[in-house]
Design a protein around this motif. Sequence first.
Motif, PDB file in Angstrom:
ATOM      1  N   ALA A 143      38.703  51.799  75.987  1.00 42.42           N
ATOM      2  CA  ALA A 143      38.899  51.881  77.440  1.00 42.42           C
ATOM      3  C   ALA A 143      39.750  50.711  77.895  1.00 42.42           C
ATOM      4  CB  ALA A 143      37.552  51.856  78.163  1.00 42.42           C
ATOM      5  N   LEU A 144      40.634  51.003  78.844  1.00 35.50           N
ATOM      6  CA  LEU A 144      41.449  49.945  79.426  1.00 35.50           C
ATOM      7  C   LEU A 144      40.950  49.670  80.840  1.00 35.50           C
ATOM      8  CD1 LEU A 144      44.072  48.224  78.819  1.00 35.50           C
ATOM      9  CD2 LEU A 144      45.162  49.744  80.449  1.00 35.50           C
ATOM     10  N   PHE A 145      40.629  48.422  81.083  1.00 35.84           N
ATOM     11  CA  PHE A 145      40.146  48.007  82.406  1.00 35.84           C
ATOM     12  C   PHE A 145      41.204  47.122  83.057  1.00 35.84           C
ATOM     13  CE2 PHE A 145      35.606  49.126  82.218  1.00 35.84           C
ATOM     14  CZ  PHE A 145      35.427  49.331  80.858  1.00 35.84           C
ATOM     15  N   VAL A 146      41.632  47.511  84.244  1.00 34.47           N
ATOM     16  CA  VAL A 146      42.553  46.682  85.027  1.00 34.47           C
ATOM     17  C   VAL A 146      41.810  46.303  86.299  1.00 34.47           C
ATOM     18  CG1 VAL A 146      44.788  46.574  86.192  1.00 34.47           C
ATOM     19  CG2 VAL A 146      44.536  47.937  84.104  1.00 34.47           C
ATOM     20  N   GLU A 147      41.774  45.033  86.612  1.00 39.30           N
ATOM     21  CA  GLU A 147      40.988  44.563  87.755  1.00 39.30           C
ATOM     22  C   GLU A 147      41.363  45.334  89.025  1.00 39.30           C
ATOM     23  OE1 GLU A 147      41.342  40.346  88.540  1.00 39.30           O
ATOM     24  OE2 GLU A 147      39.334  40.310  89.422  1.00 39.30           O
ATOM     25  N   GLY A 148      40.360  45.833  89.714  1.00 37.05           N
ATOM     26  CA  GLY A 148      40.602  46.542  90.979  1.00 37.05           C
ATOM     27  C   GLY A 148      40.954  48.008  90.811  1.00 37.05           C
ATOM     28  N   GLU A 149      41.030  48.509  89.561  1.00 35.84           N
ATOM     29  CA  GLU A 149      41.362  49.926  89.326  1.00 35.84           C
ATOM     30  C   GLU A 149      40.241  50.600  88.536  1.00 35.84           C
ATOM     31  OE1 GLU A 149      45.252  50.466  87.600  1.00 35.84           O
ATOM     32  OE2 GLU A 149      46.121  48.888  88.837  1.00 35.84           O
ATOM     33  N   GLU A 150      40.253  51.927  88.561  1.00 36.01           N
ATOM     34  CA  GLU A 150      39.294  52.690  87.747  1.00 36.01           C
ATOM     35  C   GLU A 150      39.644  52.499  86.270  1.00 36.01           C
ATOM     36  OE1 GLU A 150      36.566  54.966  88.149  1.00 36.01           O
ATOM     37  OE2 GLU A 150      36.563  53.724  89.966  1.00 36.01           O
ATOM     38  N   PRO A 151      38.663  52.314  85.390  1.00 37.64           N
ATOM     39  CA  PRO A 151      38.995  52.191  83.963  1.00 37.64           C
ATOM     40  C   PRO A 151      39.581  53.487  83.405  1.00 37.64           C
ATOM     41  CG  PRO A 151      36.606  52.174  84.292  1.00 37.64           C
ATOM     42  CD  PRO A 151      37.229  52.165  85.657  1.00 37.64           C
ATOM     43  N   ILE A 152      40.448  53.350  82.414  1.00 41.19           N
ATOM     44  CA  ILE A 152      40.983  54.533  81.723  1.00 41.19           C
ATOM     45  C   ILE A 152      40.225  54.642  80.406  1.00 41.19           C
ATOM     46  CG2 ILE A 152      43.052  55.665  80.798  1.00 41.19           C
ATOM     47  CD1 ILE A 152      44.733  53.677  82.433  1.00 41.19           C
ATOM     48  N   ARG A 153      39.490  55.738  80.225  1.00 43.71           N
ATOM     49  CA  ARG A 153      38.717  55.917  78.985  1.00 43.71           C
ATOM     50  C   ARG A 153      39.470  56.795  78.009  1.00 43.71           C
ATOM     51  NH1 ARG A 153      32.321  56.635  80.127  1.00 43.71           N
ATOM     52  NH2 ARG A 153      32.278  56.396  77.873  1.00 43.71           N
ATOM     53  N   ARG A 154      39.400  56.444  76.754  1.00 41.63           N
ATOM     54  CA  ARG A 154      40.118  57.207  75.721  1.00 41.63           C
ATOM     55  C   ARG A 154      39.163  57.532  74.562  1.00 41.63           C
ATOM     56  NH1 ARG A 154      43.848  60.791  74.272  1.00 41.63           N
ATOM     57  NH2 ARG A 154      42.438  61.343  72.593  1.00 41.63           N
ATOM     58  N   PRO A 155      38.799  58.812  74.401  1.00 41.93           N
ATOM     59  CA  PRO A 155      37.954  59.156  73.246  1.00 41.93           C
ATOM     60  C   PRO A 155      38.721  59.001  71.940  1.00 41.93           C
ATOM     61  CG  PRO A 155      38.422  61.103  74.620  1.00 41.93           C
ATOM     62  CD  PRO A 155      39.175  59.962  75.218  1.00 41.93           C
ATOM     63  N   ILE A 156      38.003  58.989  70.852  1.00 42.33           N
ATOM     64  CA  ILE A 156      38.687  58.905  69.550  1.00 42.33           C
ATOM     65  C   ILE A 156      39.446  60.201  69.283  1.00 42.33           C
ATOM     66  CG2 ILE A 156      37.081  57.318  68.438  1.00 42.33           C
ATOM     67  CD1 ILE A 156      35.979  59.798  66.884  1.00 42.33           C
ATOM     68  N   ILE A 157      40.420  60.103  68.405  1.00 40.09           N
ATOM     69  CA  ILE A 157      41.053  61.308  67.867  1.00 40.09           C
ATOM     70  C   ILE A 157      40.382  61.500  66.509  1.00 40.09           C
ATOM     71  CG2 ILE A 157      43.211  62.237  66.930  1.00 40.09           C
ATOM     72  CD1 ILE A 157      44.604  60.688  69.253  1.00 40.09           C
ATOM     73  N   PRO A 158      39.583  62.565  66.349  1.00 42.32           N
ATOM     74  CA  PRO A 158      38.802  62.655  65.108  1.00 42.32           C
ATOM     75  C   PRO A 158      39.702  62.607  63.871  1.00 42.32           C
ATOM     76  CG  PRO A 158      38.144  64.345  66.684  1.00 42.32           C
ATOM     77  CD  PRO A 158      39.393  63.712  67.221  1.00 42.32           C
ATOM     78  N   ALA A 159      39.315  61.772  62.923  1.00 36.80           N
ATOM     79  CA  ALA A 159      40.094  61.654  61.696  1.00 36.80           C
ATOM     80  C   ALA A 159      39.686  62.766  60.742  1.00 36.80           C
ATOM     81  CB  ALA A 159      39.818  60.292  61.066  1.00 36.80           C
ATOM     82  N   ALA A 160      40.654  63.228  59.930  1.00 37.53           N
ATOM     83  CA  ALA A 160      40.352  64.282  58.960  1.00 37.53           C
ATOM     84  C   ALA A 160      39.240  63.795  58.036  1.00 37.53           C
ATOM     85  CB  ALA A 160      41.604  64.606  58.166  1.00 37.53           C
ATOM     86  N   LYS A 161      39.362  62.553  57.588  1.00 37.00           N
ATOM     87  CA  LYS A 161      38.353  61.988  56.684  1.00 37.00           C
ATOM     88  C   LYS A 161      38.308  60.492  56.960  1.00 37.00           C
ATOM     89  CE  LYS A 161      37.330  61.743  51.773  1.00 37.00           C
ATOM     90  NZ  LYS A 161      37.929  61.732  50.455  1.00 37.00           N
ATOM     91  N   VAL A 162      37.146  59.992  57.353  1.00 32.41           N
ATOM     92  CA  VAL A 162      37.045  58.555  57.626  1.00 32.41           C
ATOM     93  C   VAL A 162      36.781  57.830  56.318  1.00 32.41           C
ATOM     94  CG1 VAL A 162      35.799  56.762  58.892  1.00 32.41           C
ATOM     95  CG2 VAL A 162      36.185  58.990  59.960  1.00 32.41           C
ATOM     96  N   LEU A 163      37.770  57.022  55.896  1.00 32.82           N
ATOM     97  CA  LEU A 163      37.636  56.307  54.631  1.00 32.82           C
ATOM     98  C   LEU A 163      37.015  54.936  54.840  1.00 32.82           C
ATOM     99  CD1 LEU A 163      41.133  57.186  53.158  1.00 32.82           C
ATOM    100  CD2 LEU A 163      38.945  58.168  52.489  1.00 32.82           C
TER     101      LEU A 163
END
Length: 215
Positions: A143-163
């Motif tokens: 998530a990106l937080f900028v003071e005075g603004e709504e945070p921008i949330r970013r879910p993961i992009i699922p990996a094919a295989k987590v190594l």
Amino acid sequence: MAEGGGARRGDAAAGRGENSIVIVGGANMLGWPERTGEEDTEVFMGAGAVLLQREIPDSVNIQAAEAAKISGVLVILYVGGVETPIPKELLCLVHILSPNEMELACLTGMPTETFEYISKAVRKCHEMGVKQLLVKLGEEGSALFVEGEEPIRRPIIPAAKVLGTTGAGDTLTAAYAVSHVEGKTRKEALKFAAAAASIRSMPKIDAVIELLESL
Ligand SMILES: Nc1ncnc2c1ncn2[C@@H]1O[C@H](COP(=O)(O)OP(=O)(O)O)[C@@H](O)[C@H]1O
Ligand SMILES: [Mg+2]
């Protein structure tokens, strides 16, 4: 432990099942030459962004951040690596601070188990002089937080295989910087960063673009 000292990250991390990393400072912590501010300003003049991390002395980071700021360059501080408090002088010089949830807890002394707690801890960082935070939340994404603004949330992009996720945080912060330099919006930069971090450690840019095009 090598001369020059080492720092150990991860007592808290290990207790929560996250990875734990041992760092031997060695040459990174020793023998930094005295430089004039002008020399540093010249170095940063052509840069798009300066990404600092804490495995070098705070005094060197402060000098670099000051010179980068004078040169009008975006300064990002990656928080991981060292658990000692970040000097206020350095915090006030960075444009974006990039901790994971545990580093944010360490920095503020506040809980970060939920997004609400994280938002409160981020507000404390704003009070400490940091205007923007790029917070890494493991499988919860980022998530990106900028003071005075709504945070921008970013879910993961699922990996094919987590190594393994060692280096994922470094990759996310660095990829965000790359995308910022390319002139992308904050939202686009977060998506690019999530794609880069979902591929095993430190992918080449072509692999990230290929993944984004396949979504
Ligand atoms: N299992 C996973 N699948 C896909 N992406 C992941 C996964 N784990 C982490 N990531 C990505 O890597 C980023 C950084 O990992 P994170 O654990 O938050 O940082 P750190 O390594 O600093 O603890 C996350 O924000 C997310 O985008
Ligand atoms: Mg993590």
